[in-house]
Design a protein around this motif. Structure first.
Motif, PDB file in Angstrom:
ATOM      1  N   VAL A   9      33.427   0.418  17.755  1.00  0.00           N
ATOM      2  CA  VAL A   9      32.327   0.707  16.834  1.00  0.00           C
ATOM      3  C   VAL A   9      31.013   0.189  17.417  1.00  0.00           C
ATOM      4  N   THR A  10      30.018   1.064  17.509  1.00  0.00           N
ATOM      5  CA  THR A  10      28.686   0.641  17.940  1.00  0.00           C
ATOM      6  C   THR A  10      27.701   0.926  16.806  1.00  0.00           C
ATOM      7  N   PRO A  11      26.477   0.399  16.901  1.00  0.00           N
ATOM      8  CA  PRO A  11      25.508   0.717  15.844  1.00  0.00           C
ATOM      9  C   PRO A  11      25.253   2.226  15.727  1.00  0.00           C
ATOM     10  N   ASP A  12      25.545   2.977  16.780  1.00  0.00           N
ATOM     11  CA  ASP A  12      25.322   4.421  16.734  1.00  0.00           C
ATOM     12  C   ASP A  12      26.515   5.190  16.194  1.00  0.00           C
ATOM     13  N   GLY A  13      27.564   4.467  15.836  1.00  0.00           N
ATOM     14  CA  GLY A  13      28.708   5.150  15.248  1.00  0.00           C
ATOM     15  C   GLY A  13      29.999   4.799  15.943  1.00  0.00           C
ATOM     16  N   LEU A  45      31.242 -10.293  24.217  1.00  0.00           N
ATOM     17  CA  LEU A  45      31.324  -9.439  25.402  1.00  0.00           C
ATOM     18  C   LEU A  45      30.151  -9.668  26.332  1.00  0.00           C
ATOM     19  N   GLY A  65      27.364  -6.209  25.561  1.00  0.00           N
ATOM     20  CA  GLY A  65      26.994  -6.985  24.379  1.00  0.00           C
ATOM     21  C   GLY A  65      27.993  -6.838  23.247  1.00  0.00           C
ATOM     22  N   GLY A  66      27.852  -7.640  22.224  1.00  0.00           N
ATOM     23  CA  GLY A  66      28.726  -7.534  21.071  1.00  0.00           C
ATOM     24  C   GLY A  66      29.963  -8.407  21.187  1.00  0.00           C
ATOM     25  N   ILE A  67      30.998  -8.044  20.437  1.00  0.00           N
ATOM     26  CA  ILE A  67      32.200  -8.873  20.425  1.00  0.00           C
ATOM     27  C   ILE A  67      33.467  -8.033  20.450  1.00  0.00           C
ATOM     28  N   VAL A  78      33.426  -4.241  19.294  1.00  0.00           N
ATOM     29  CA  VAL A  78      32.149  -3.974  18.626  1.00  0.00           C
ATOM     30  C   VAL A  78      30.995  -4.244  19.587  1.00  0.00           C
ATOM     31  N   PRO A  79      30.764  -3.368  20.556  1.00  0.00           N
ATOM     32  CA  PRO A  79      29.686  -3.596  21.518  1.00  0.00           C
ATOM     33  C   PRO A  79      28.356  -3.027  21.026  1.00  0.00           C
ATOM     34  N   THR A  80      27.259  -3.496  21.659  1.00  0.00           N
ATOM     35  CA  THR A  80      25.955  -2.914  21.302  1.00  0.00           C
ATOM     36  C   THR A  80      25.799  -1.539  21.940  1.00  0.00           C
TER      37      THR A  80
END
Lengths: 135, 281
Positions: A9-13, A45, A65-67, A78-80
């Motif tokens: 899951v990223t902020p873009d979907g 990450l 990025g992210g976790i 859950v990366p950026t």
């Protein structure tokens, strides 16, 4: 081979939702491999190549990025940013690399600009490596 | 119908019609942008829901009390940082003024600095001489995830170093297409509700609980800011759509009214002409 549910899951979907047999990601403390039955685990990450094995096939992606969280056998990445190798715009990454290198060579760049250029260069290099299939 | 000539009325009808065309077009553009913005909200939601649940887990199972970003600070010098999300353009009903009014009321007797997002917010705080951190984000429309993370990192660092004692976010919640509510929420210190009765799951934190927490919190805040930005954008488009819909209706009403007047004036002129002929003037 045993598989486990994986969600990316990223902020873009949602980038991936399904069963995977193996996952290797670059965390801040090095590469981490996940297979079915992994212990509960949370790790931030770093920047690097991620590999997902689904239905016996290896897929690569640039993951930054992210976790990563593994709770009760459910793996959530859950990366950026997360881009599959085939979706990476190689020309754009190369352009970004050239621009960042030029910024770094310039004597007049400020401390903040240098840090931003470095980060950009690293992202561009990760993308290029993933897209061209070398580590 | 003396006084207003038919020509004058005709001109007014024509100008009204072109206004109506503009508002109608704006309404349709807003409606299409609204659909995109709504899809974005739904897409971005799972991301920070997952991050939030990880943060909750960490806070809940935390034994040492030294995690940063959590302790509320008390003291005389209570400095606030406000991230304010507004639009870039006007003609969106009360969208911009509602959020800006809310923020102005909240910071009235506080030592607050503003980080405005969107041209209207930048202009407003400029005009009112309210201190701003910087105004790099004068374009809410083009702001991406990366920018949100930059903002989050900057504010988290500011909080960590003691430059701010509180960080708040002001945005417009998208309740429905017809209703949007301006709102503020606290970003830092984090208010994670650590539930006592929850079972203590054994989770391996790599490299360590504290490191994970320190790394994740700015990303969570970035995610929240991005989510709020998506909500605000959708609210802006919804507000504009409603405002333009009303404007189109008003234009319709005025055109109907003017057409009636026009017909009356024309009839009066004809009647007068006939009277003049009959009377043989």
């Amino acid at each position: 081979m045993k598989s486990f549910p994986l969600k990316v899951v990223t902020p873009d979907g949602l980038a991936f939702d399904g069963e995977a047999e193996e996952l290797v990601v670059r965390t801040t403390s090095g590469d981490l491999g996940i297979m079915a039955g992994h212990v509960n685990c949370v790790a931030p990450l770093g920047m690097g190549r991620a590999m997902v094995v689904t239905e016996g096939k290896k897929r690569y992606a640039a993951c930054m990025g992210g976790i990563l969280s593994v709770i009760a056998g459910e793996v959530r990445l859950v990366p950026t940013t997360f881009e599959w190798a085939e979706n990476i715009d190689l020309a754009r990454a190369e352009g970004a690399e050239a621009r960042a290198r030029k910024m770094l060579e310039d004597k007049n760049t400020s401390q903040i600009e240098i840090r931003m250029a470095e980060a950009r260069l690293r992202r561009a290099l990760v993308r290029e490596n993933v897209a061209s299939g070398v580590r | 119908m003396a006084g207003v000539s038919t020509k004058e009325i005709k001109n007014r009808i024509r100008s009204m019609e072109s206004t109506k065309q503009i508002t109608k077009a704006m309404e349709m553009v807003a409606a299409s942008k609204l659909r995109h913005a709504q899809a974005k909200i739904i897409e971005s939601r799972p991301y920070f829901e997952i991050i939030y649940s990880v943060i909750q887990d960490i806070v809940r199972t935390n034994q040492d009390e030294t995690l940063p970003y959590l302790t509320p600070r008390k003291g005389a010098a209570h400095r606030c940082a406000y991230v304010v999300i507004a639009g870039d353009r006007g003609l969106a009903g009360g969208y911009n003024s509602n959020i800006l009014k809310l923020v102005t009321a909240q910071i009235k007797d506080k030592d607050a600095e503003i980080l405005p997002i969107g041209k209207k917010a930048v202009d407003y705080f400029h005009a009112h001489n309210i201190p701003m951190i910087h105004e790099q984000y004068a374009q809410a429309e083009t702001m991406g995830v990366g920018d949100c993370f930059t903002v989050a990192k900057e504010l988290s660092r500011g909080f960590d170093e003691g430059r701010y004692d509180e960080v708040r976010l002001a945005y417009t919640t998208f309740v429905s297409v017809l209703s949007q509510r301006p709102d503020t929420m606290q970003l830092l210190p984090l208010n994670a509700e650590g539930e006592e009765n929850a079972e203590k799951a054994d989770i391996l934190y790599e490299p360590g609980r504290r490191e994970v927490f320190e790394k994740i919190t700015p990303e969570y805040i970035g995610g929240v800011i991005y989510g709020a930005l998506c909500e605000s954008r959708a609210s802006e488009q919804a507000a504009r759509r409603t405002a333009m819909d009303t404007a189109t209706q008003n234009a319709d009403d005025m055109i109907a009214d003017l057409s009636l007047k026009f017909n009356q004036a024309r009839q009066a002129a004809i009647t007068q002409e006939i009277t003049e002929i009959v009377a043989g003037i």
